[in-house]
Enzyme design. Structure first.
Site, mmCIF file in Angstrom:
data_model
loop_
_atom_site.group_PDB
_atom_site.id
_atom_site.type_symbol
_atom_site.label_atom_id
_atom_site.label_comp_id
_atom_site.label_asym_id
_atom_site.label_seq_id
_atom_site.Cartn_x
_atom_site.Cartn_y
_atom_site.Cartn_z
ATOM 1 N N ASN A 164 0.869 -1.175 0.000
ATOM 2 C CA ASN A 164 0.000 0.000 0.000
ATOM 3 C C ASN A 164 0.900 1.216 0.000
ATOM 4 O OD1 ASN A 164 -2.836 -1.123 0.391
ATOM 5 N ND2 ASN A 164 -1.608 -2.209 1.941
ATOM 6 N N GLU A 165 1.097 1.745 -1.190
ATOM 7 C CA GLU A 165 2.029 2.855 -1.366
ATOM 8 C C GLU A 165 1.388 4.156 -0.893
ATOM 9 O OE1 GLU A 165 4.760 1.748 -1.783
ATOM 10 O OE2 GLU A 165 5.176 0.659 -3.634
#
Ligand code: F6R
Length: 640
Positions: A164-165
């Site tokens: 999850n950037e």
């Protein structure tokens, strides 16, 4: 040393999640493995299955190693365990060298009694049009298994959890994402270059992670100290996805000291707690204060101390003037142009002993260029000042040579030999094998021995060239080729007896007065830390030998960080000419110039990084009010 304890109870915390801090990653990992084991056993005794959420990457490796040990030696069973992994690159075949599926088998599943049909890792091989349905099914499977009891996480340097950037919302679920450039750079070494790193991945969402009943975020090493502080003390913010964890009712962070270093309680402990005012703490507080208010030390006032939580120090000393003078002198005494000691001088306030005037020096360099990059100026001074300098290259550094560079050398030798009808069957076999392999090598594949040999010879030649340049006799150059390194992969073997023996033999042979080593204490997986551990172990084993009482250990920082200013015990200044000479010495490492295999996130070349770092240290001293030098190399003396 002044040690007093002001009787006052501050105990303020800036941390919005529980943080457990350990001296080293190994101790933290053992504790976490124990907690996982306790959970499995508790649920098992109630006839229940434990559902674990697992992560890959370097962070959880030691936890997995400890779980394997608990299984083998203490009978921990995984028969009633189901696992879900966070993520997988996309596209990715399950058997590929870099697949997370394979990682999990190699680091855990193949070594325990788990039913692998219940070990779920997102499938990086699902056709694109089916990915969405597959991700929904992954979420459903987690729910059907009863939800995750304990989720293990690492944190990316950009604050990601799973993949999850930055920008990922707390409601995100399992999905296909585009990897951040920084994440791809971090993975580049594993894939043999950024071009080979996939652009996408399937990842569980922040929302999927937050559904877990319990979460443990592991964080090791100084590289992640800044982002950990943001995640733990900063606002909840989708630009730092790990900060979403603050909203979870049962979460904790387990960090080593290096990674926790930026937390307020460690960075400026006098703000959060009562501290012991010993020399180290005073130095830390005063240098921090001077840099915060942007004044040289000798200009700090009583008000500066009072306004920045340091009134305790004023009470201790009486007035700012006295503290300032004392700390200024401490810093002044760290500066020396005589790293091997100044012959005939009063050495009571110098970092090194005057006697013996000519010392035997043993400089350990983990890779073939760390000596010149990290302490080239000091190295040169030691030689110029007449000490007997030995250099020991701990590893061959062969995996950092690019394939086309190796091919260039192979072609050079074969052409040369052909020209003069030189025939050596043994050598020819090596070149031919290496060349044939190179011409058909697939991206990211492991090099065969012949090619590794050629690459090692290239780096060895470069290191010898540097030694010739600085004036070290060839007989004093030692190539140790420590066996732990020779896997041909980024992943190395653990240290073994032969590694220790090689280091011990050399120390016994040289009987040095000074040992220099790369002190990258906070890099639990990197080659530098492993090389340092081998030296620590060798010194410990040799400690009783009579010559060892005269042997001092000086640590330089081999990686890109520098010692904090308050830690530095010897600062060796360099003139502009010496900076240029060091640059020329670094240039001898041609295979490491112009876009190297292990470039990392930093696009600067090694000589640029070294110069900027050494200039930054000199600038810091100058900002604190000490003399202005062009550059400085910094060392810490280590008690072993
Ligand atoms: C791995 C994962 C990532 C890593 C993170 C840290 O499954 O999802 O979030 O935990 O990138 O990676 P390392 O541990 O290699 O520093």
């Amino acid at each position: 040393m002044i040690t007093t304890n002001m009787a006052r109870n501050k105990q303020v915390s800036f941390e919005k999640m529980t943080v457990e801090q350990y001296a080293a990653a190994a101790a933290g990992s053992k504790q976490v493995a124990q907690e996982i084991a306790a959970l499995i056993r508790r649920k098992q005794s109630n006839g229940q299955t434990t559902v674990l959420g697992l992560a890959t990457g370097s962070t959880p490796k030691m936890v997995y190693r400890e779980l394997i040990r608990l299984h083998r030696e203490e009978g921990l069973s995984f028969q009633q365990v189901t696992t879900f992994n966070l993520d997988e690159y996309y596209p990715m075949l399950p058997d590929a060298l870099q697949s997370y599926k394979r990682f999990m088998r190699e680091h855990l599943f193949d070594h325990i009694d788990i039913d692998q049909s219940r070990c779920y890792v997102p499938d990086g091989n699902v056709p694109q049009e089916l990915v969405k349905a597959y991700c929904e099914q992954y979420e459903r499977m987690i729910e059907e298994a009863g939800g995750i009891d304990l989720q293990l996480l690492g944190i990316g340097r950009n604050g990601h959890i799973a993949f999850n950037e930055p920008g990922s919302h707390s409601s995100s679920v399992t999905r296909l994402i585009t990897l951040d450039f920084s994440t791809r750079i971090d993975a580049a070494a594993e894939f043999g270059g950024i071009a080979n790193v996939p652009r996408k991945a399937i990842t569980m969402g922040v929302g999927s992670i937050l559904k877990a009943k319990q979460i443990i975020l592991l964080a090791w090493g100084e590289n992640k100290a800044g982002i950990l502080r943001q995640a733990v003390e900063g606002p909840v913010n989708d630009l730092v996805p790990a900060s979403w964890l603050q909203a979870h009712p049962h979460v904790k962070v387990v960090a080593d000291e290096a990674c926790a270093a930026e937390l307020t309680r460690n960075k400026t402990p006098w703000i959060t707690d009562t501290v012991q005012w010993d020399k180290g703490m005073i130095k830390k507080a005063v240098t921090h204060l001077a840099l915060t208010v942007n004044k040289p030390i000798l200009k700090l006032t009583n008000n500066d101390y009072n306004e920045h939580g340091l009134s305790d120090l004023l009470v201790l000393y009486g007035q700012a003037y006295d503290i300032n003078i004392e700390v200024f002198n401490w810093l002044q005494h760290t500066i020396t142009g005589w790293p091997g000691g100044k012959p005939g001088a009063d050495d009571s306030n110098r970092p090194e002993r005057a006697v013996p005037a000519k010392k035997r020096v043993l400089l350990f360099s983990p890779h073939p260029d760390d000596d010149i990059i990290s302490m080239g100026g000091t190295f040169q001074r030691l030689v110029d000042q007449g000490h007997e300098v030995h250099v020991a290259y701990q590893t061959s550094g062969n995996i950092a040579v690019a394939d086309d560079e190796a091919l260039r050398f192979i072609r050079f030798v074969t052409d040369f030999n052909r020209q003069f009808n030189i025939v050596n069957e043994e050598a020819q076999a090596i070149y031919e094998q290496a060349e044939a392999f190179l011409l058909t090598k697939t991206k990211g594949a492991k090099d065969i021995n012949a090619l590794r040999y050629v690459k090692g010879v290239i780096r060895r030649g470069e290191a010898l060239n540097t030694c010739r340049f600085t004036g070290v006799a060839e007989a004093q150059v030692h190539f140790l080729n420590m066996p732990f390194y020779e896997t041909g992969l980024v992943e190395k073997s653990p240290l073994g007896e032969p590694d220790y023996q090689i280091i011990m033999d050399l120390i016994e042979k040289v009987q040095p007065h000074q040992v220099y080593a790369a002190g990258d204490l906070a890099d639990p997986h990197g080659t530098h830390k492993v090389c340092l551990d081998a030296i620590f172990e060798a010194l410990k084993r040799l400690k009783q030998q009579p010559f060892m009482k005269d042997c001092w250990l000086w640590l330089y920082k081999g990686a890109w960080a520098e010692w904090d200013i308050h830690q530095i015990e010897m600062a060796v200044p360099m003139s502009p000419d010496q900076v240029l000479k060091k640059r020329a010495g670094i240039f001898k490492h041609q295979s490491q110039k112009d876009g190297v295999v292990f470039q990392g996130t930093d696009s600067r070349e090694f000589w640029q990084r070294a110069e900027e770092r050494n200039k930054a240290t000199a600038d810091l001293y100058n900002q604190l009010g000490l003399a202005e030098y062009a550059a400085m190399e910094a060392f810490v003396r280590w008690e072993y």
